[in-house]
Scaffold this motif. Structure first.
Motif, PDB file in Angstrom:
ATOM      1  N   ASN A 120       0.857  -1.180   0.000  1.00 17.59           N
ATOM      2  CA  ASN A 120       0.000   0.000   0.000  1.00 17.59           C
ATOM      3  C   ASN A 120       0.898   1.236   0.000  1.00 17.59           C
ATOM      4  N   TYR A 138      -0.034   7.194  -6.477  1.00 17.11           N
ATOM      5  CA  TYR A 138       0.015   5.774  -6.122  1.00 17.11           C
ATOM      6  C   TYR A 138      -0.927   4.957  -7.007  1.00 17.11           C
ATOM      7  N   LYS A 147       0.210   1.857  -9.452  1.00 18.28           N
ATOM      8  CA  LYS A 147      -0.090   0.620  -8.718  1.00 18.28           C
ATOM      9  C   LYS A 147       0.057  -0.613  -9.601  1.00 18.28           C
TER      10      LYS A 147
END
Length: 139
Positions: A33, A101, A105
């Motif tokens: 994450n 992000y 990802k």
């Protein structure tokens, strides 16, 4: 007449590696994450986002990668002033960083595979060494 079987240290190591791989796979998250990505060690970060994968990236994804690298550097600088936790919390609230992000990802390899390999190697080594020590004690 009794029959006995012997198990070699190699066989114990292989079984320990298989168990370690299973445990590593089961306990690891699917992908890193954002918080993990910002705080993992530099060498793990480089392995997680290899430059060869970024060659195929769009300009927006390359900018997103640079944004995450800048955030990591900001955390490192804040750590020198004992303010890394506060900086991390501040960065995690940033919508720009969250968007960055999400953009990259897809380039992140599965953390499960990495954890499975690491625990397989550790489990295999420990199993082999333990069996060798056990054999020496009983000899």
């Amino acid at each position: 007449m009794s029959q006995s079987t012997t198990v070699t240290p190699f066989e114990v190591g292989v079984m320990s590696a298989a168990v370690g791989a299973g445990v590593g796979y089961a306990l690891a998250p699917r992908k890193y994450n954002l918080e993990q990505l910002l705080t993992i060690e530099p060498d793990v970060f480089e392995k997680s986002l290899p430059q060869k994968n970024l060659v195929k990236a769009t300009d927006a994804q390359k900018i997103a990668h640079n944004t995450i690298v800048d955030a990591r550097n900001a955390i490192i600088k804040a750590a020198k002033k004992n303010a890394a936790e506060e900086k991390l919390v501040e960065l995690l609230k940033s919508p720009d960083l969250d968007a960055a992000y999400k953009s990259i990802k897809g380039f992140l390899p599965k953390a499960r595979a990495q954890s499975a390999v690491v625990l397989a190697v550790i489990g295999g080594a420990i199993g082999t060494i333990a069996k060798m020590i056990y054999n020496q004690k009983n000899a």
